[in-house]
Write a protein that holds these residues in place. Sequence first.
Motif, mmCIF file in Angstrom:
data_model
loop_
_atom_site.group_PDB
_atom_site.id
_atom_site.type_symbol
_atom_site.label_atom_id
_atom_site.label_comp_id
_atom_site.label_asym_id
_atom_site.label_seq_id
_atom_site.Cartn_x
_atom_site.Cartn_y
_atom_site.Cartn_z
ATOM 1 N N LEU A 279 42.553 88.164 98.253
ATOM 2 C CA LEU A 279 42.659 86.715 98.459
ATOM 3 C C LEU A 279 41.811 85.961 97.441
ATOM 4 O O LEU A 279 42.236 84.922 96.906
ATOM 5 N N ASP A 280 40.616 86.466 97.152
ATOM 6 C CA ASP A 280 39.759 85.801 96.170
ATOM 7 C C ASP A 280 40.408 85.801 94.786
ATOM 8 O O ASP A 280 40.344 84.800 94.055
ATOM 9 N N ASP A 281 41.050 86.934 94.432
ATOM 10 C CA ASP A 281 41.715 86.996 93.134
ATOM 11 C C ASP A 281 42.872 86.007 93.061
ATOM 12 O O ASP A 281 43.103 85.366 92.026
ATOM 13 N N LEU A 282 43.642 85.871 94.171
ATOM 14 C CA LEU A 282 44.755 84.929 94.191
ATOM 15 C C LEU A 282 44.267 83.489 94.045
ATOM 16 O O LEU A 282 44.840 82.684 93.299
ATOM 17 N N LEU A 283 43.188 83.128 94.781
ATOM 18 C CA LEU A 283 42.639 81.770 94.699
ATOM 19 C C LEU A 283 42.118 81.478 93.290
ATOM 20 O O LEU A 283 42.321 80.387 92.751
ATOM 21 N N LYS A 284 41.458 82.457 92.716
ATOM 22 C CA LYS A 284 40.953 82.265 91.365
ATOM 23 C C LYS A 284 42.098 82.096 90.374
ATOM 24 O O LYS A 284 42.028 81.281 89.439
ATOM 25 N N SER A 285 43.168 82.850 90.577
ATOM 26 C CA SER A 285 44.328 82.729 89.701
ATOM 27 C C SER A 285 44.966 81.351 89.824
ATOM 28 O O SER A 285 45.380 80.746 88.818
ATOM 29 N N LEU A 286 45.031 80.800 91.058
ATOM 30 C CA LEU A 286 45.583 79.453 91.252
ATOM 31 C C LEU A 286 44.724 78.405 90.577
ATOM 32 O O LEU A 286 45.242 77.454 89.962
ATOM 33 N N GLU A 287 43.405 78.551 90.696
ATOM 34 C CA GLU A 287 42.519 77.591 90.039
ATOM 35 C C GLU A 287 42.697 77.622 88.523
ATOM 36 O O GLU A 287 42.720 76.573 87.862
ATOM 37 N N ASP A 288 42.829 78.806 87.976
ATOM 38 C CA ASP A 288 43.041 78.910 86.531
ATOM 39 C C ASP A 288 44.353 78.265 86.113
ATOM 40 O O ASP A 288 44.430 77.601 85.065
ATOM 41 N N ASP A 289 45.400 78.447 86.950
ATOM 42 C CA ASP A 289 46.686 77.822 86.632
ATOM 43 C C ASP A 289 46.592 76.300 86.682
ATOM 44 O O ASP A 289 47.188 75.595 85.835
ATOM 45 N N GLU A 290 45.849 75.761 87.677
ATOM 46 C CA GLU A 290 45.688 74.307 87.775
ATOM 47 C C GLU A 290 44.932 73.761 86.568
ATOM 48 O O GLU A 290 45.295 72.708 86.010
ATOM 49 N N ASP A 291 43.867 74.462 86.177
ATOM 50 C CA ASP A 291 43.107 74.002 85.015
ATOM 51 C C ASP A 291 43.969 74.008 83.768
ATOM 52 O O ASP A 291 43.912 73.079 82.934
ATOM 53 N N GLU A 292 44.771 75.042 83.622
ATOM 54 C CA GLU A 292 45.643 75.122 82.455
ATOM 55 C C GLU A 292 46.690 74.019 82.467
ATOM 56 O O GLU A 292 47.000 73.410 81.430
ATOM 57 N N PHE A 293 47.221 73.702 83.673
ATOM 58 C CA PHE A 293 48.209 72.629 83.787
ATOM 59 C C PHE A 293 47.589 71.279 83.445
ATOM 60 O O PHE A 293 48.189 70.448 82.755
ATOM 61 N N THR A 294 46.349 71.077 83.922
ATOM 62 C CA THR A 294 45.669 69.819 83.653
ATOM 63 C C THR A 294 45.401 69.640 82.157
ATOM 64 O O THR A 294 45.573 68.562 81.591
ATOM 65 N N GLU A 295 44.957 70.707 81.527
ATOM 66 C CA GLU A 295 44.688 70.644 80.092
ATOM 67 C C GLU A 295 45.949 70.353 79.290
ATOM 68 O O GLU A 295 45.899 69.683 78.254
ATOM 69 N N ASN A 296 47.079 70.856 79.768
ATOM 70 C CA ASN A 296 48.329 70.651 79.032
ATOM 71 C C ASN A 296 48.949 69.275 79.275
ATOM 72 O O ASN A 296 49.598 68.721 78.394
ATOM 73 N N ILE A 297 48.743 68.688 80.477
ATOM 74 C CA ILE A 297 49.415 67.443 80.827
ATOM 75 C C ILE A 297 48.670 66.216 80.324
ATOM 76 O O ILE A 297 49.277 65.172 80.050
ATOM 77 N N GLN A 298 47.319 66.311 80.201
ATOM 78 C CA GLN A 298 46.554 65.151 79.760
ATOM 79 C C GLN A 298 46.935 64.686 78.356
ATOM 80 O O GLN A 298 47.103 63.480 78.129
ATOM 81 N N PRO A 299 47.092 65.566 77.381
ATOM 82 C CA PRO A 299 47.529 65.057 76.063
ATOM 83 C C PRO A 299 48.891 64.389 76.107
ATOM 84 O O PRO A 299 49.127 63.399 75.407
ATOM 85 N N LYS A 300 49.784 64.887 76.958
ATOM 86 C CA LYS A 300 51.102 64.262 77.062
ATOM 87 C C LYS A 300 50.984 62.846 77.627
ATOM 88 O O LYS A 300 51.657 61.919 77.184
ATOM 89 N N ARG A 301 50.099 62.669 78.634
ATOM 90 C CA ARG A 301 49.921 61.326 79.220
ATOM 91 C C ARG A 301 49.315 60.389 78.197
ATOM 92 O O ARG A 301 49.671 59.202 78.117
#
Length: 332
Positions: A279-301
Motif C-alpha cells: 500500500l505504501d508503494d502504491l501511495l508513493k507511486s500515485l504521489e509521483d504521478d501527481e507531481d509529474e502531472f503538475t509539472e507538465n500542466i503548469q507550462p501549458k497553462r
Amino acid sequence: MSTETKPTEFYQDVQALRKLCDFLRSRQGPKTREGVCRGQRIHYIKGEKLVDFMFEPKKGTKWPVKLPRFENRQEVVLVCKTLIKEQFLVPADKVAKGELELSNSRVFEETGVFVWVYEGDKTKMHLMTGGLIVCALLMALQPVWPMYIRVFVWYLAVSFLLFVFGLILIRAMLFLFIWIAGYEFWFLPNLFDESLGFYESFVPVVSFEPTKPGQLWIRLSVGVAFFSFCYWALTQPSEFDDFVQGQGDFLKDLYAGNLLSDMSQADKENIDKPRMQSLDDLLKSLEDDEDEFTENIQPKRADATEEQEEEEVADLLDSLIDDEEIITSDEE
C-alpha cells in the motif's frame, strides 16, 4: 580352451581376435603414434614394433590370462595377417610427416606401417559420455537444487581451487630451493603436459636431475634476491601481518559465500513468485504521478495565459482604432 591349443588356431575366431585387440589397444598395449589419414585423426604402428610386443611384451606388462602367448615370431606374423584380413589393421604408406595414405596391399610386413581400424572397447567411452550428459543436465538444473547441495558444491569447488593453487605453489617452492642448490627437482613433472593422457600426467611422481652447467651465478643471484625478500618480509611485521590477515579474511569470506552475488537469500527464494506492491508503494507511486502531472500542466497553462493576454491587447487596439475612425467621421 584347451591348454594345448595353439595361438594360431585360437586366434582364428573373430571374438578371440577382438579380445586380443582390446588388450593391444588398452594402456597395457604397445604405444601408437597419431597421424592424419584422409582428413581424419588416426593411430598407427610399425609392424616390427607390433610383432616385438606380441612376442615379448615389455617388462611390467600384464598379459591377459585367457589369451595364449606366442611361442615364436612366425606365429605372431600369422596372427597379424589375420588381423589385416579381418580389417582390424589396415596397411598404409607415409606421405609426409604425420600424414598417411591407405595402401591397396593387404600383406603384412614388419617394415610396413599399419593403421588401427579397431578402436577398442567402447564401454568406458560410452559411460564417460553418459556421465558428461548427466553432469550437463544437473548443471542446467542448478536453479532448482536444494540449498544443501548448492552449499556442498560451493565448498567442493572452493576446496579444489585452493588445493590446485597450493599444489602449484608447493611445486614451485620445492623446485626453487633445490634448483638454487644445483639440482632440478619436480614433483609430478608431467602434471600440466596437455599432450599426455590423464594417467600419464602423474607418471613419474618425481624427477631429479642436476642443473645445466653455467647457471651458478644465476642461481646465486636468484637465491640472494629470494632470501633478501624473505628477510624483508619477516622484519616488516606490520605490513606482513596485514598481508597475512587479509589472506585469512579472504579465505573466510570465500568459504562463507560472501563473495557470491549481493542478492539476498529471500530474493533468491522468491525469485519465481509474482511481485505485488504494498500500500505504501502504491501511495508513493500515485504521489509521483501527481507531481509529474503538475509539472507538465503548469507550462501549458502559462502558455495559454500569454496567448489570451495577447488576444485581449489586440482586441483593445482594434477597439481604439474603431473609436478613432468614428470620431473623425463625426467631425467631418
